[in-house]
Enzyme design. Structure first.
Site, PDB file in Angstrom:
ATOM      1  N   CYS A   2      18.525 -36.593  68.541  1.00 15.51           N
ATOM      2  CA  CYS A   2      19.834 -37.146  68.221  1.00 15.51           C
ATOM      3  C   CYS A   2      19.974 -37.251  66.702  1.00 15.51           C
ATOM      4  O   CYS A   2      18.991 -37.430  65.997  1.00 15.51           O
ATOM      5  CB  CYS A   2      20.096 -38.524  68.814  1.00 15.51           C
ATOM      6  SG  CYS A   2      20.051 -38.580  70.585  1.00 15.51           S
ATOM      7  N   ARG A  27      18.551 -31.623  66.125  1.00 19.59           N
ATOM      8  CA  ARG A  27      18.088 -32.913  66.641  1.00 19.59           C
ATOM      9  C   ARG A  27      18.646 -33.228  68.024  1.00 19.59           C
ATOM     10  O   ARG A  27      18.294 -34.240  68.630  1.00 19.59           O
ATOM     11  CB  ARG A  27      18.537 -34.030  65.686  1.00 19.59           C
ATOM     12  CG  ARG A  27      17.917 -33.964  64.329  1.00 19.59           C
ATOM     13  CD  ARG A  27      16.478 -34.382  64.447  1.00 19.59           C
ATOM     14  NE  ARG A  27      15.907 -34.613  63.148  1.00 19.59           N
ATOM     15  CZ  ARG A  27      15.029 -35.572  62.888  1.00 19.59           C
ATOM     16  NH1 ARG A  27      14.659 -36.388  63.838  1.00 19.59           N
ATOM     17  NH2 ARG A  27      14.524 -35.695  61.703  1.00 19.59           N
ATOM     18  N   TRP A  73      21.167 -35.865  72.204  1.00 18.63           N
ATOM     19  CA  TRP A  73      20.197 -35.279  73.143  1.00 18.63           C
ATOM     20  C   TRP A  73      20.062 -36.325  74.242  1.00 18.63           C
ATOM     21  O   TRP A  73      19.491 -37.391  74.018  1.00 18.63           O
ATOM     22  CB  TRP A  73      18.875 -35.046  72.409  1.00 18.63           C
ATOM     23  CG  TRP A  73      17.842 -34.298  73.188  1.00 18.63           C
ATOM     24  CD1 TRP A  73      17.677 -32.943  73.226  1.00 18.63           C
ATOM     25  CD2 TRP A  73      16.814 -34.850  74.011  1.00 18.63           C
ATOM     26  NE1 TRP A  73      16.611 -32.626  74.021  1.00 18.63           N
ATOM     27  CE2 TRP A  73      16.060 -33.772  74.526  1.00 18.63           C
ATOM     28  CE3 TRP A  73      16.445 -36.150  74.377  1.00 18.63           C
ATOM     29  CZ2 TRP A  73      14.972 -33.936  75.367  1.00 18.63           C
ATOM     30  CZ3 TRP A  73      15.359 -36.326  75.228  1.00 18.63           C
ATOM     31  CH2 TRP A  73      14.635 -35.228  75.709  1.00 18.63           C
ATOM     32  N   ASN A  99      20.543 -43.777  67.969  1.00 18.83           N
ATOM     33  CA  ASN A  99      19.392 -42.957  68.370  1.00 18.83           C
ATOM     34  C   ASN A  99      18.329 -43.901  68.903  1.00 18.83           C
ATOM     35  O   ASN A  99      18.118 -44.966  68.330  1.00 18.83           O
ATOM     36  CB  ASN A  99      18.787 -42.217  67.173  1.00 18.83           C
ATOM     37  CG  ASN A  99      19.703 -41.155  66.633  1.00 18.83           C
ATOM     38  OD1 ASN A  99      20.714 -40.840  67.244  1.00 18.83           O
ATOM     39  ND2 ASN A  99      19.346 -40.615  65.475  1.00 18.83           N
ATOM     40  N   GLY A 100      17.613 -43.479  69.942  1.00 22.09           N
ATOM     41  CA  GLY A 100      16.553 -44.333  70.482  1.00 22.09           C
ATOM     42  C   GLY A 100      16.885 -44.755  71.891  1.00 22.09           C
ATOM     43  O   GLY A 100      17.804 -44.210  72.521  1.00 22.09           O
ATOM     44  N   GLU A 480      -1.264 -22.515  71.800  1.00 19.98           N
ATOM     45  CA  GLU A 480      -0.105 -22.529  70.912  1.00 19.98           C
ATOM     46  C   GLU A 480       0.775 -21.304  71.173  1.00 19.98           C
ATOM     47  O   GLU A 480       2.005 -21.401  71.157  1.00 19.98           O
ATOM     48  CB  GLU A 480      -0.582 -22.585  69.446  1.00 19.98           C
ATOM     49  CG  GLU A 480       0.483 -22.367  68.390  1.00 19.98           C
ATOM     50  CD  GLU A 480       1.699 -23.282  68.503  1.00 19.98           C
ATOM     51  OE1 GLU A 480       1.646 -24.304  69.205  1.00 19.98           O
ATOM     52  OE2 GLU A 480       2.727 -22.946  67.878  1.00 19.98           O
ATOM     53  N   LYS A 484       4.721 -21.616  72.250  1.00 11.22           N
ATOM     54  CA  LYS A 484       5.836 -21.029  71.500  1.00 11.22           C
ATOM     55  C   LYS A 484       6.635 -20.108  72.418  1.00 11.22           C
ATOM     56  O   LYS A 484       7.857 -20.101  72.395  1.00 11.22           O
ATOM     57  CB  LYS A 484       5.260 -20.269  70.312  1.00 11.22           C
ATOM     58  CG  LYS A 484       6.084 -20.262  69.097  1.00 11.22           C
ATOM     59  CD  LYS A 484       5.757 -21.292  68.041  1.00 11.22           C
ATOM     60  CE  LYS A 484       5.840 -22.727  68.549  1.00 11.22           C
ATOM     61  NZ  LYS A 484       5.286 -23.678  67.618  1.00 11.22           N
ATOM     62  N   GLU A 487       8.645 -22.090  75.066  1.00 12.22           N
ATOM     63  CA  GLU A 487       9.652 -22.929  74.424  1.00 12.22           C
ATOM     64  C   GLU A 487      10.957 -22.181  74.159  1.00 12.22           C
ATOM     65  O   GLU A 487      12.036 -22.721  74.367  1.00 12.22           O
ATOM     66  CB  GLU A 487       9.070 -23.365  73.069  1.00 12.22           C
ATOM     67  CG  GLU A 487       9.292 -24.778  72.701  1.00 12.22           C
ATOM     68  CD  GLU A 487       8.598 -25.125  71.384  1.00 12.22           C
ATOM     69  OE1 GLU A 487       8.848 -26.215  70.919  1.00 12.22           O
ATOM     70  OE2 GLU A 487       7.836 -24.323  70.815  1.00 12.22           O
ATOM     71  N   HIS A 503     -12.417 -18.328  87.709  1.00 15.60           N
ATOM     72  CA  HIS A 503     -12.576 -19.527  88.543  1.00 15.60           C
ATOM     73  C   HIS A 503     -11.258 -19.911  89.221  1.00 15.60           C
ATOM     74  O   HIS A 503     -11.119 -21.044  89.685  1.00 15.60           O
ATOM     75  CB  HIS A 503     -13.110 -20.678  87.697  1.00 15.60           C
ATOM     76  CG  HIS A 503     -14.491 -20.419  87.158  1.00 15.60           C
ATOM     77  ND1 HIS A 503     -15.602 -20.365  87.960  1.00 15.60           N
ATOM     78  CD2 HIS A 503     -14.917 -20.147  85.903  1.00 15.60           C
ATOM     79  CE1 HIS A 503     -16.671 -20.100  87.225  1.00 15.60           C
ATOM     80  NE2 HIS A 503     -16.276 -19.956  85.976  1.00 15.60           N
ATOM     81  N   LYS A 605      14.393 -31.258  67.929  1.00 19.13           N
ATOM     82  CA  LYS A 605      13.377 -31.477  66.893  1.00 19.13           C
ATOM     83  C   LYS A 605      13.103 -32.968  66.781  1.00 19.13           C
ATOM     84  O   LYS A 605      14.041 -33.770  66.807  1.00 19.13           O
ATOM     85  CB  LYS A 605      13.927 -30.936  65.567  1.00 19.13           C
ATOM     86  CG  LYS A 605      12.912 -30.789  64.460  1.00 19.13           C
ATOM     87  CD  LYS A 605      12.151 -29.512  64.588  1.00 19.13           C
ATOM     88  CE  LYS A 605      11.244 -29.248  63.416  1.00 19.13           C
ATOM     89  NZ  LYS A 605      10.223 -28.242  63.782  1.00 19.13           N
TER      90      LYS A 605
HETATM   91  C1  F6R Z   1       6.555 -26.905  69.227  1.00 19.82           C
HETATM   92  C2  F6R Z   1       7.043 -28.115  68.661  1.00 19.82           C
HETATM   93  C3  F6R Z   1       6.664 -29.437  69.278  1.00 19.82           C
HETATM   94  C4  F6R Z   1       6.164 -30.349  68.165  1.00 19.82           C
HETATM   95  C5  F6R Z   1       5.870 -31.756  68.695  1.00 19.82           C
HETATM   96  C6  F6R Z   1       5.332 -32.656  67.603  1.00 19.82           C
HETATM   97  O1  F6R Z   1       6.957 -25.776  68.528  1.00 19.82           O
HETATM   98  O2  F6R Z   1       7.721 -28.057  67.681  1.00 19.82           O
HETATM   99  O3  F6R Z   1       5.716 -29.321  70.286  1.00 19.82           O
HETATM  100  O4  F6R Z   1       5.020 -29.761  67.626  1.00 19.82           O
HETATM  101  O5  F6R Z   1       7.030 -32.301  69.249  1.00 19.82           O
HETATM  102  O6  F6R Z   1       6.239 -32.809  66.565  1.00 19.82           O
HETATM  103  P1  F6R Z   1       5.772 -33.397  65.172  1.00 19.82           P
HETATM  104  O7  F6R Z   1       4.846 -32.396  64.555  1.00 19.82           O
HETATM  105  O8  F6R Z   1       7.043 -33.571  64.380  1.00 19.82           O
HETATM  106  O9  F6R Z   1       5.079 -34.689  65.447  1.00 19.82           O
END
Ligand code: F6R
Length: 610
Positions: A2, A27, A73, A99-100, A480, A484, A487, A503, A605
């Site tokens: 948000c 956000r 969000w 937000n929250g 990772e 990615k 996602e 296994h 984000k």
């Molecule tokens: C993946 C991604 C998320 C963040 C996670 C932690 O590409 O961006 O999995 O890595 O939400 O976010 P931060 O690093 O801001 O604590």
């Protein structure tokens, strides 16, 4: 998660707020709204959808020189026009963006309903608007303070009230809020991105703080309205770093910024003479450093996976037991906090609530925590005993790339320093420093393979489901890579240890389920290649991410086997060079599938709610 923006000054607020919201869409982007205040009262416009939908539908006459905006969000209630922020009291007195999460919203809703209040949305925020409107305090600061005293939970809020048309009152508890200072105009935002074009002079609110903001300045208070002395400082940031520039997305821009970002995190920190790293911000003297018996790394999502890479580096270079754990789980198992353990919190945003709460739990129990954080002055950075700033620059795309690379380098620096007060020789220290210095250029070499990677990604994009596999150093790389890929491509991508395939998951391998295998030239190459044969024997398509000279035997000429070669470095540093091509694979698969690269569905984000 948000976004909030606010303006008070001599200009019309709406265009400034719309521009700010556009820059906050990463956000949250399921709905957006604005409220402005003028002599004629409060005007509110809000709707489900993107900020551009809101902008297109704004009424012609939407004048007002004080205003607040929000991009959402969804947490409480689906994304629709009614649940979009701002929320009001139904009488046109108050407008609130939030937000929250308000934890006791259900109880408060009942209480308000019993008092005859008609709540129109499913949100927790609407409760707050009513509490402020019903407060008997004679200042807006007093009304906000009184309302906040009744709620439990996390918030960053901005409030307008018709009886106090010269101001915005904001408050923070667990969700970031900054006040930006302009020329006879002021801004508020949840993220600098929203206001960076107008000002870089900002004050960060602390948890439990309220600020009253007018066109000529701001005053900060504790929640009981005793004053706090807070002044604004200039943030060293280039506003153009918040633009995608020539790139079609922030993710692509940020991937291609990696060589420069990597140079920045290493700059001034490599000591070739003693083969070690300078990390003054850690606040650890050599004696304290030597007393560390264990390292525990905490992060979420990609930060957790890179934390696993970091634990590997610490064990290899410093020979200290190290592991990484999802911060989101750690706090809930009543963790044992040991005095000789170094806890490391890793976060791009520095605002991820699960990581922040884990840090608070450790500190409450007397543990020592350092942070590997990108955003300077963020909550996690402020909460830690010391740390390493990552200097990756602003990361806007939801999918983390350059921050993740710099996290890896931060761990390499930490492991080098821990190692050099133990048994890591000066020769090995210098060997790693030389390796680290080569990395930015080698990342560039990987990025230069974009066309070939796009072609491989094109084939992977057609698969409904795929595996990413690796062993030891390669396993967090696989995790990772899968993260990615899923996602942004929305394909089912599952990471496994190569050694564990037989296994169980080998049962799924067939011609429609490709495997991306991480096969560096190291002590496990032969075993990895053996597993590739098992996959090929079951007609599983293979993408092998490897080094020059790795002999794949007769797999080399088989159709359905593709090879991606990354430059060699010191084997401890392999994970990051093996990770970069996986970013490009995910990006090009998502591009081919026509997805919004920077705003993947259901994600936002910075996860500031638990
Ligand atoms: C993946 C991604 C998320 C963040 C996670 C932690 O590409 O961006 O999995 O890595 O939400 O976010 P931060 O690093 O801001 O604590």
């Amino acid at each position: 998660m948000c976004g909030i923006v606010g303006y008070v000054g001599a200009q019309q607020a709406a265009p400034i707020l719309v521009e700010g919201l556009t820059r906050l869409e990463h956000r949250g982007y399921d709905s957006a709204g604005l409220a402005v205040l003028a002599g004629t009262g409060l005007k509110v416009a809000k709707r489900a959808g993107r900020v551009r939908d809101l902008a297109d539908s704004l009424p012609k006459r939407f004048a007002g020189k004080v205003g607040i905006g929000h991009t959402r969000w969804a947490t409480h209630g689906p994304a629709n026009d009614v649940n979009a922020h701002p929320h009001g009291d139904g009488k046109g007195l108050v407008s609130v963006v939030h937000n929250g999460i308000i934890d006791n919203a259900a109880a408060l809703r009942h209480r308000l309903a019993d008092d005859g209040v008609d709540l129109v949305s499913d949100t927790d925020t609407e409760v707050l608007a009513h509490l402020i409107a019903r407060s008997g305090a004679d200042t807006l600061e007093g009304k906000v303070s009184e309302a906040l005293a009744a709620i439990e939970g996390t918030y960053g809020i901005a409030v307008l009230h018709v009886d106090f048309p010269d101001r915005i009152v904001v408050a923070r508890n667990g969700s970031p809020l900054i006040v930006g200072v302009g020329e006879r105009e002021m801004f508020v935002a949840s993220d600098l991105a929203a206001i960076v074009r107008h000002t870089t002079t900002v004050a960060h609110l602390d948890d439990g703080e309220i600020a009253s903001v007018t066109a000529t300045g701001f005053t900060t208070y504790r929640q009981d309205l005793t004053a706090t002395a807070k002044s604004a400082t200039v943030v060293d940031v280039d506003p153009s770093s918040y633009d995608a520039g020539e790139h079609d997305s922030f993710m692509r821009k940020e991937m291609f910024e990696q060589p420069a970002a990597a140079e920045r995190v290493l700059r001034g920190r490599l000591d070739e003479r003693f083969g070690t790293a300078h990390l003054g911000g850690l606040n650890l003297d050599p004696r304290e450093n030597r007393a560390i018996r264990r390292v525990k790394i905490l992060g979420c999502g990609s930060a957790y996976y890179v934390g696993q890479m970091g634990a590997g580096l610490v064990e290899e270079l410093a020979r200290i037991p190290a592991d990484a754990e999802a911060a989101s789980e750690f706090r809930y198992r009543n963790p044992i906090i040991e005095p000789d353990t170094l806890y490391v919190a890793v976060s791009q945003s520095g605002e991820t609530i699960d990581t922040l709460l884990a840090v608070q739990e450790i500190r409450r129990k007397g543990g020592r925590v350092v942070g590997l954080v990108n955003v300077v002055g963020s909550a996690i950075a402020r909460e830690c005993d010391g740390g390493i700033y990552l200097h990756a620059g602003p990361e806007v795309a939801v999918a983390s790339t350059k921050a993740l690379t710099n996290m890896f380098l931060g761990f390499a620096l930490l492991a080098l320093q821990l190692g050099r007060v133990r048994d890591l020789s000066i020769a090995d220290g210098r060997r790693l420093i030389a390796g680290l210095s080569r990395l930015p250029h080698q990342i560039e070499e990987v990025l230069a393979q974009e066309d070939a990677l796009a072609e491989v990604a094109g084939r992977l994009a057609d698969a409904e489901s795929l595996f990413f596999v690796g062993r030891v150093r390669g396993y967090p790389v696989a995790r990772e890579g899968a993260q990615k890929f899923k996602e942004i491509s929305y394909r089912h991508a599952e990471a496994y240890q190569t050694s564990e395939l037989k296994h169980g998951p080998l049962a799924l391998i067939c011609e429609t389920v490709p495997t991306v295998a991480i096969v560096p030239a190291d002590e496990l190459t032969d075993r990895n290649v053996g597993a590739l044969h098992e996959i090929a024997a079951r007609r599983g398509p293979l993408v092998v991410v490897t080094h020059d000279g790795v002999d794949l035997g007769d797999l080399e000429d088989r159709s359905g086997v593709q090879r991606i070669v990354v430059p060699r470095n010191e084997r401890e540093l392999d994970p990051i060079l093996l990770t970069v091509p996986l970013q490009l694979l995910a990006y090009h698969a998502a591009l081919r599938l026509g997805h919004d690269i920077d705003k993947p569905r259901n994600l936002a984000k910075s996860v500031t709610v638990e």
